[in-house]
Design a protein around this motif. Structure first.
Motif, PDB file in Angstrom:
ATOM      1  N   GLY A  17      13.638  15.496 -54.217  1.00 46.19           N
ATOM      2  CA  GLY A  17      12.737  16.151 -55.102  1.00 46.19           C
ATOM      3  C   GLY A  17      13.012  17.864 -56.014  1.00 46.19           C
ATOM      4  O   GLY A  17      12.575  18.113 -55.566  1.00 46.19           O
ATOM      5  N   LEU A  18      14.682  17.183 -55.350  1.00 45.29           N
ATOM      6  CA  LEU A  18      15.571  18.358 -56.491  1.00 45.29           C
ATOM      7  C   LEU A  18      15.613  18.651 -58.264  1.00 45.29           C
ATOM      8  O   LEU A  18      14.693  17.033 -58.221  1.00 45.29           O
ATOM      9  N   HIS A  19      14.431  19.128 -58.536  1.00 41.21           N
ATOM     10  CA  HIS A  19      14.253  19.734 -59.420  1.00 41.21           C
ATOM     11  C   HIS A  19      15.393  19.798 -60.628  1.00 41.21           C
ATOM     12  O   HIS A  19      16.383  20.667 -60.101  1.00 41.21           O
ATOM     13  N   GLU A  20      15.219  18.746 -61.258  1.00 45.46           N
ATOM     14  CA  GLU A  20      16.424  18.668 -62.515  1.00 45.46           C
ATOM     15  C   GLU A  20      16.666  20.167 -62.958  1.00 45.46           C
ATOM     16  O   GLU A  20      17.997  20.142 -63.923  1.00 45.46           O
ATOM     17  N   LEU A  21      15.868  20.613 -63.272  1.00 45.81           N
ATOM     18  CA  LEU A  21      16.394  22.095 -63.926  1.00 45.81           C
ATOM     19  C   LEU A  21      16.039  23.152 -63.181  1.00 45.81           C
ATOM     20  O   LEU A  21      16.055  24.410 -64.201  1.00 45.81           O
ATOM     21  N   LYS A  22      15.835  23.256 -61.493  1.00 47.10           N
ATOM     22  CA  LYS A  22      15.767  24.840 -61.115  1.00 47.10           C
ATOM     23  C   LYS A  22      17.172  24.831 -60.117  1.00 47.10           C
ATOM     24  O   LYS A  22      17.533  25.186 -59.247  1.00 47.10           O
ATOM     25  N   ASN A  23      17.900  23.584 -60.738  1.00 40.98           N
ATOM     26  CA  ASN A  23      19.404  23.975 -60.180  1.00 40.98           C
ATOM     27  C   ASN A  23      20.718  24.161 -60.706  1.00 40.98           C
ATOM     28  O   ASN A  23      20.466  23.249 -61.904  1.00 40.98           O
ATOM     29  N   SER A  24      21.880  25.418 -61.139  1.00 36.49           N
ATOM     30  CA  SER A  24      22.418  25.603 -62.368  1.00 36.49           C
ATOM     31  C   SER A  24      23.518  24.539 -62.020  1.00 36.49           C
ATOM     32  O   SER A  24      23.391  24.074 -61.081  1.00 36.49           O
ATOM     33  N   ALA A  25      24.100  23.759 -63.515  1.00 32.51           N
ATOM     34  CA  ALA A  25      25.596  23.527 -63.788  1.00 32.51           C
ATOM     35  C   ALA A  25      26.414  23.303 -62.326  1.00 32.51           C
ATOM     36  O   ALA A  25      26.577  22.684 -61.644  1.00 32.51           O
TER      37      ALA A  25
END
Length: 339
Positions: A203-211
């Protein structure tokens, strides 16, 4: 341990409903007053020990908001009022109490002070968790920030003399840089110390984790299924994702820490509440499936924060308590009927 508050029958009595002809979980559950009792409880057939962590220092050290200290009381007040019946007697469980961190609260604390105090909390979690692990019991850990995953994983490694695997239902990887302990880097600290050897985020949010964080997780060998893959784009079903995760954990051949940050669940009162989350029942299914199909040694429900409920703290206690009670039951059922 002046920082630990044991629970007893008198603690829960004000919360326990009484109705003639009915037996509640709270009428059957056991209590632990000191660590030396754990061996005796194990010999009596107890399998699970419920403990709480009353702190929001870890989330604040991650530049987040507080409020994650009330989850354990909310959960216990609802859990003990569920019915004892053929599905679950309740005598399989014991309540020990909660790690209290009020002595570490500093008004207007700096980020550096918060992170230093999070290290103190780590040691408290390690001490309590080791006492449970070393008697062959399974902790069900409720409340506090997700920083406490580090203490649980560290205690497990020391107790089982083995690196750990972990699976985490969470929109955030919590694999941030080692910049001082806080709720966003429990897994990266554990990985850097050789405590965590296998890690998957569901369920990792694609836009709530930095590159940078995603690269650090990938370089470690971590893996993930994103929220968008399963619940938005429907590229893979939840059932297939869980089967893949279980297969990976079997291949790792390591003891498993089962983690859930409740801010993955839509509208769950938490230190980082989201309106774009997953249904509670999907979270419960995740807990049950992983408990049943992997070598779980504990479950950790992190960051419930009843006081953040938009209506009132009382409504928050009710929602948090009922939701956590369902998650606790999902875990216990999975472990009692494991493969």
């Amino acid at each position: 341990m002046q920082w630990f508050i044991p629970y007893s029958a008198s603690t829960i009595k004000p919360w326990l409903a009484v109705r003639e002809g009915e037996t509640r979980i709270g009428n059957q559950i056991h209590f632990v007053s000191q660590a030396s009792q754990l061996i005796e409880l194990k010999q009596q057939g107890i399998q699970f020990v419920l403990i709480g962590v009353n702190e929001d220092i870890g989330p604040q050290g991650n530049l987040g908001r507080g409020g994650s200290g009330d989850g354990f009381k909310a959960a216990i007040s609802q859990w003990i009022n569920l019915q004892s019946n053929d599905y679950l007697n309740g005598s399989e469980c014991a309540i020990w109490g909660e790690i209290d961190c009020s002595d570490l609260v500093v008004e207007n604390a700096s980020t550096e002070q918060l992170r230093a105090n999070a290290e103190v909390i780590d040691q408290r979690v390690i001490e309590i968790a080791k006492a449970i692990f070393e008697t062959g019991l399974e902790p069900i850990v409720i409340g506090g920030g997700h920083n406490n995953a580090y203490g649980l994983l560290t205690a497990a490694k020391q107790s089982f003399d083995s690196p750990m695997a972990a699976v985490n239902l969470d929109p955030h990887s919590d694999f941030r840089l080692k910049e001082g302990r806080h709720s966003g880097n429990g897994f990266s600290y554990a990985a850097s110390e050789g405590t965590l050897a296998c890690y998957h985020v569901l369920g990792l949010h694609e836009l709530k984790n930095s590159a940078a964080n995603l690269k650090q997780l990938k370089d470690f060998g971590g893996s993930w299924h994103s929220l968008q893959q399963i619940w938005v784009r429907r590229e893979i079903s939840l059932a297939d994702a869980l089967a893949q995760i279980a297969d990976k954990l079997v291949q790792c051949k390591l003891p498993v820490g089962l983690e859930l940050d409740v801010d993955a669940i839509a509208t769950f009162p938490s230190s980082a509440v989201t309106y774009a989350g997953i249904p509670l029942m999907d979270a419960a299914h995740y807990i049950h499936y992983m408990a049943k199909h992997s070598d779980c040694r504990y479950v950790h429900f992190a960051e419930p924060a009843a006081k953040t409920h938009p209506i009132s703290s009382d409504e928050g206690m009710k929602q948090v308590g009922q939701s956590l009670a369902e998650l606790i039951y999902a875990y216990i059922q999975g472990r009692l009927h494991k493969d």
